[in-house]
Design an enzyme around this catalytic site. Structure first.
Site, PDB file in Angstrom:
ATOM      1  CD  GLU A 141      29.357  35.330  41.841  1.00  0.00           C
ATOM      2  OE1 GLU A 141      29.228  35.710  43.020  1.00  0.00           O
ATOM      3  OE2 GLU A 141      29.679  36.088  40.911  1.00  0.00           O
ATOM      4  CB  ALA A 187      62.234  54.637  45.001  1.00  0.00           C
TER       5      ALA A 187
END
Length: 379
Positions: free
Chosen positions: A57, A159
């Site tokens: 910001e 995996a």
């Protein structure tokens, strides 16, 4: 273009800006900001990095200058209202004269959540939130888990073949020519996952069997190196392993019993050794204790890439928040092939962990299941 479509467009820009700095913000959240004037022109933008100190910001406000007055600021996260390393961003937004704040979601920190929005409304600034919230939550899920519980988000990655095997029988493969289960695209994505995490954790058995490097090879910048965590109860880590040979204060070995000579040898090579009291009959530290220890080191996220036994231990201990499981269209078969989780197993289907909110990803011929065992934003 409708007002909602406009808000979604610029919030997407804020999300993309926040996403660019993944790896540069931990232990802070990923935040992007875009300031748009009443003509629809972007007059300021910024994204936070931890070392840069200033919040997104503030960077956007500095770029916008006087053009911020009467404009709208778009953020993926509620602006802060408390004093931390920097002052409250809501005070700067109010002082700059912005008329409207649009944010995807509230701050997940229960100590401050909603207080920024409240202060803005009290000052007469219009506030809208809840748009593209799911994207924003996914981006900062590790921060949410850490700030709410002071423990890292734990992701279990593996995996495997379609029949749930992560490797052929021991000693059946040639280490000099590794036989990958998944293809190039899936393995490249693993590097992206490593980049998103503060730490990677394996058991010493994986190191002895495969001699991996366990590094972030995404090519993207990081604020701090990927912490390579080795679970090694008896300090069996080989001194000539590639992890030890490449250690540069980025390898942490967690043991329960440590021979002082071996500990000193590892420390001289840049390996940190920490002893955690054993909590199991096998003399191993308890995984919940390990996760709390990592949280105390400001590790906000850790990915487990262990072998069969570590996978099972993590699931059985209930420390896994998220799973990312890659599947190759192959059947390995055989009773000696190594399963994904090789422990005692749950006694019934009812006891088995239930994956929720799952998504399926495709990487060429391979696919991956991403899902949650726990809500990072939950209690």
């Amino acid at each position: 273009m409708s007002d909602l479509e406009t808000d979604e467009l610029f919030l997407q820009c804020a999300l993309e800006a926040a996403h660019e700095n993944i790896g540069l913000t931990s232990p802070n959240p990923n935040v992007g900001a875009v300031i748009v004037d009443d003509q629809g022109a972007v007059v300021g933008a910024g994204s936070h990095t931890y070392d840069g100190l200033k919040h997104a910001e503030i960077l956007a406000l500095e770029q916008a200058g006087e053009k911020a007055r009467g404009a709208t600021i778009y953020l993926n996260l509620e602006p802060c209202s408390h004093q931390g390393r920097t002052g409250p961003c809501v005070d700067a937004i109010i002082a700059a004269g912005l008329r409207r704040v649009v944010a995807c979601m509230q701050d997940p920190n229960p100590a401050v959540s909603g207080k920024g929005f409240e202060k803005l409304r009290d000052a007469g600034v219009a506030v809208a939130s809840g748009i593209l919230e799911e994207q924003a939550k996914s981006l900062n899920e590790a921060f949410a888990k850490y700030i709410r519980h002071r423990t890292p988000l734990v992701t279990l990655k593996a995996a495997m073949t379609l029949d749930g095997k992560i490797a052929p029988p021991p000693n059946s493969s040639n280490k000099s020519s590794p036989s990958w289960i998944t293809g190039d695209r899936a393995r490249a994505h693993v590097q992206e996952l490593r980049h998103q995490n503060d730490a990677i954790m394996v058991g010493v058995g994986t190191v002895i069997a495969d001699d991996p490097l366990l590094t972030d090879r995404s090519g993207r910048a990081r604020r701090r190196p990927l912490l390579r965590v080795i679970l090694d109860s008896l300090l069996r880590l080989p001194l000539n392993s590639r992890i030890v040979e490449t250690a540069n204060d980025d390898v942490l070995v967690l043991c329960s019993l440590a021979e002082e000579k071996k500990r000193k040898q590892l420390r001289r090579r840049g390996v940190r050794v920490e002893q955690i009291p054993p909590a199991t009959t096998e003399g191993r530290p308890a995984l919940p204790d390990i996760v709390r220890f990592l949280g105390a080191q400001e590790v906000t996220s850790v990915m487990i890439e262990g072998g069969s036994m570590v996978n099972w231990a993590a699931l059985a201990a209930g420390v896994v928040d998220k799973l990312f499981l890659y599947y190759a269209p192959k059947i390995l078969g055989g009773t000696d092939s190594i399963p994904f989780a090789g422990g005692a197993g749950f006694q019934s289907v009812r006891e088995a962990p239930q994956i929720k909110d799952f998504r399926v990803h495709h990487f060429g011929e391979d696919l991956a299941l991403e899902g949650y065992l726990k809500d990072p934003y939950g209690d």
